[in-house]
Design a protein around this motif. Sequence first.
Motif, PDB file in Angstrom:
ATOM      1  N   LEU A  16       0.610  -1.201   0.195  1.00  0.00           N
ATOM      2  CA  LEU A  16      -0.317  -0.503  -0.312  1.00  0.00           C
ATOM      3  C   LEU A  16       1.109   1.224  -0.410  1.00  0.00           C
ATOM      4  O   LEU A  16       1.689   1.308   0.883  1.00  0.00           O
ATOM      5  N   VAL A  18       0.483   5.244   0.964  1.00  0.00           N
ATOM      6  CA  VAL A  18      -0.561   6.214   1.097  1.00  0.00           C
ATOM      7  C   VAL A  18       0.324   7.853   1.685  1.00  0.00           C
ATOM      8  O   VAL A  18       1.696   7.291   1.542  1.00  0.00           O
ATOM      9  N   ALA A  24      -3.918   9.861   6.579  1.00  0.00           N
ATOM     10  CA  ALA A  24      -3.945   8.418   5.436  1.00  0.00           C
ATOM     11  C   ALA A  24      -3.217   8.071   5.824  1.00  0.00           C
ATOM     12  O   ALA A  24      -3.303   6.555   5.889  1.00  0.00           O
ATOM     13  N   ALA A  27      -4.809   4.112   6.970  1.00  0.00           N
ATOM     14  CA  ALA A  27      -5.628   3.120   6.032  1.00  0.00           C
ATOM     15  C   ALA A  27      -4.662   1.931   6.112  1.00  0.00           C
ATOM     16  O   ALA A  27      -5.442   0.258   5.947  1.00  0.00           O
ATOM     17  N   SER A  72       4.875  10.359   0.135  1.00  0.00           N
ATOM     18  CA  SER A  72       4.409   9.090   0.502  1.00  0.00           C
ATOM     19  C   SER A  72       5.349   7.966   1.054  1.00  0.00           C
ATOM     20  O   SER A  72       5.917   8.295   1.383  1.00  0.00           O
ATOM     21  N   ARG A  74       5.770   3.757   2.226  1.00  0.00           N
ATOM     22  CA  ARG A  74       4.887   2.398   0.992  1.00  0.00           C
ATOM     23  C   ARG A  74       4.381   1.328   2.493  1.00  0.00           C
ATOM     24  O   ARG A  74       6.281   1.438   3.143  1.00  0.00           O
TER      25      ARG A  74
END
Lengths: 147, 125
Positions: A16, A18, A24, A27, A72, A74
Amino acid sequence: MDVMHDPNLDGPLNELVVGSNLTAAKAPEQAILGEVQRCGYGEEAVFAIKLSLEEAMTNAVRHGNRNDHSKSIRVRYAVSPRRVLIMVADEGPGFAPEAVPDPTEPEYIERPNGRGIMLIRAYMTSVSYNDRGNEVRMLKENDQWRP
Amino acid sequence: MAAVEQSPTRERPFAIRVERRSRAALVVLDGSCPMDVSPRLSDELLKLADEGLPLLVIDLAGLDFIDSSGLGAFVSAYLKFRRRHGIVRLVRPQPQIWELLETTRLTLLFPVFGSVDDALAAAQD
């Protein structure tokens, strides 16, 4: 070590990516804990995994990506009834985990911050980092698992 | 309309209730205090420190999760109360929260009491 050759990887590897913010970051936790509970882990293990994920994601947002919301995080993970393997990577330059002071020592006990790494180590079965220091690898064995 | 499935991992909403006593503030925490909620906890505790009360009692009986940033909110409150010669006491942590306090050795900073009344009474000793 290439994660695909990790002997602790005994389930499909999920990934994922995010946004780098604390909302965020929830999640992956929801996805992983959902699988953990379906695999029958006990309450203590669920608490430990949740805590460690929160700490790892918070570190990625605040320290790794330095609150840069354009970056981001990972998350790669594999959950089986026997063990949970989670890797959290940020886009930061990395850090030297051994240089982080022990927050339980008297000179650091009154610091409001700096307990996350210690808690991950205390609650997971094993913890390691990649060479760059921007990805934490956390393993939790299921103590209740019987072949 | 399709029913929304409730996640089995859904956190209990975090709630803070503040009660003023004669020389103390009692803060009752309930639910989960994860990473995205702990700034709210910190704000509330630091606001109370600004009131200059000599004692803050934090009732943890209803708290089922907190992370290091939430624990950091306790420490920040401890430091701010101490600067004003005040103290912070914790009450009735659940076993997993108690373990967290012991693992981090924050039990060295925070006396832990078995009841709110005991924690409040200790302030009058």
